[in-house]
Design a protein around this motif. Sequence first.
Motif, PDB file in Angstrom:
ATOM      1  N   SER A 193      -3.923 -26.051  37.597  1.00 33.82           N
ATOM      2  CA  SER A 193      -3.959 -26.735  38.959  1.00 33.82           C
ATOM      3  C   SER A 193      -5.546 -27.254  38.895  1.00 33.82           C
ATOM      4  N   THR A 251      -8.579 -28.016  40.859  1.00 33.25           N
ATOM      5  CA  THR A 251      -9.278 -27.996  42.623  1.00 33.25           C
ATOM      6  C   THR A 251     -10.583 -29.066  42.192  1.00 33.25           C
ATOM      7  N   SER A 272     -13.498 -30.337  44.967  1.00 34.54           N
ATOM      8  CA  SER A 272     -14.406 -29.979  45.736  1.00 34.54           C
ATOM      9  C   SER A 272     -15.769 -31.156  46.399  1.00 34.54           C
ATOM     10  N   ILE A 285      -1.273 -23.235  49.194  1.00 33.89           N
ATOM     11  CA  ILE A 285      -1.764 -23.483  48.194  1.00 33.89           C
ATOM     12  C   ILE A 285      -1.232 -22.860  46.829  1.00 33.89           C
ATOM     13  N   ALA A 320       0.741 -23.828  43.801  1.00 26.25           N
ATOM     14  CA  ALA A 320       0.720 -24.332  42.520  1.00 26.25           C
ATOM     15  C   ALA A 320       1.320 -23.867  41.546  1.00 26.25           C
ATOM     16  N   PHE A 343      -5.540 -30.066  43.986  1.00 30.68           N
ATOM     17  CA  PHE A 343      -5.905 -29.731  45.581  1.00 30.68           C
ATOM     18  C   PHE A 343      -7.555 -29.591  45.801  1.00 30.68           C
ATOM     19  N   SER A 396      -9.729 -24.147  47.580  1.00 30.71           N
ATOM     20  CA  SER A 396      -8.720 -24.047  47.158  1.00 30.71           C
ATOM     21  C   SER A 396      -8.739 -23.370  45.852  1.00 30.71           C
ATOM     22  N   ASN A 397     -10.426 -23.452  45.338  1.00 30.52           N
ATOM     23  CA  ASN A 397     -11.114 -23.250  44.664  1.00 30.52           C
ATOM     24  C   ASN A 397     -10.997 -21.802  44.726  1.00 30.52           C
ATOM     25  N   CYS A 436      -6.567 -22.876  35.499  1.00 28.75           N
ATOM     26  CA  CYS A 436      -7.042 -23.777  37.267  1.00 28.75           C
ATOM     27  C   CYS A 436      -8.943 -24.035  36.623  1.00 28.75           C
ATOM     28  N   ASN A 484     -11.448 -25.629  38.358  1.00 25.16           N
ATOM     29  CA  ASN A 484     -12.569 -26.245  39.654  1.00 25.16           C
ATOM     30  C   ASN A 484     -13.504 -27.594  39.291  1.00 25.16           C
ATOM     31  N   ASN A 530     -17.956 -22.906  39.939  1.00 20.51           N
ATOM     32  CA  ASN A 530     -17.004 -24.307  39.701  1.00 20.51           C
ATOM     33  C   ASN A 530     -17.621 -24.104  38.295  1.00 20.51           C
TER      34      ASN A 530
END
Length: 206
Positions: A5, A7, A9, A91, A95, A102, A107-108, A117, A119, A173
């Motif tokens: 995944s 994510t 932002s 979410i 995933a 996402f 979502s993160n 994942c 971010n 992140n």
Amino acid sequence: MENYSVTVSREFGCGAREICQTLAKKLGIAFYDQDLIDLTAQRAGIRKDEIQDMEAVIGQEKAEKLLGQFLYGSTMNFYSDKAIIVQADVIRELAEKGPAIFFGRCSNYFLKEKENCLNIFLYAHLQDRIVHISKEYNLPAQSAAKLINRVDRQRHNYYKYVTGSNRGNRESNNLMIDVGAFGKEGTVDLMADAIDNRFGIYRTED
């Protein structure tokens, strides 16, 4: 293909949605944006027409009228514990279905326990964002700046309410990219390279 995944932002006005749509197409994976809003609303028992009504911001200025379509998190219904729990469930379930990007919606935070994942946070200098929003929505610079400030403030407040953390901090992140420095195409390439490096996938060539 590994089930990973990504994510994303972003700061408002840096062209992040277009970048993510291009990236998803390049990688051949799902892109979840409005889908997250619709599924959350459906499960939380919020009518779609009710959301549209709540998104409309009363005011004469074009900037204020445009604001409604970006402030999903500003409605009281989406601040409810029920809506937040449902959003997290949506979410996490998506995933598990396969590789996906996402877009926003905390979502993160909701996928913080997922091992595979990545971010990413996209941003740009204010002047670059003002130029982009002015062109995109045919707004004078002053109205574009006002819109950017209000949207970013609303998104920050919503993220803070849900997660207890500040949006865009480095602890949440793995990668932060200045879109203004690299351009949209360059940002897509940087993100694709990071995904390839992190998950060891073979990217789709143009």
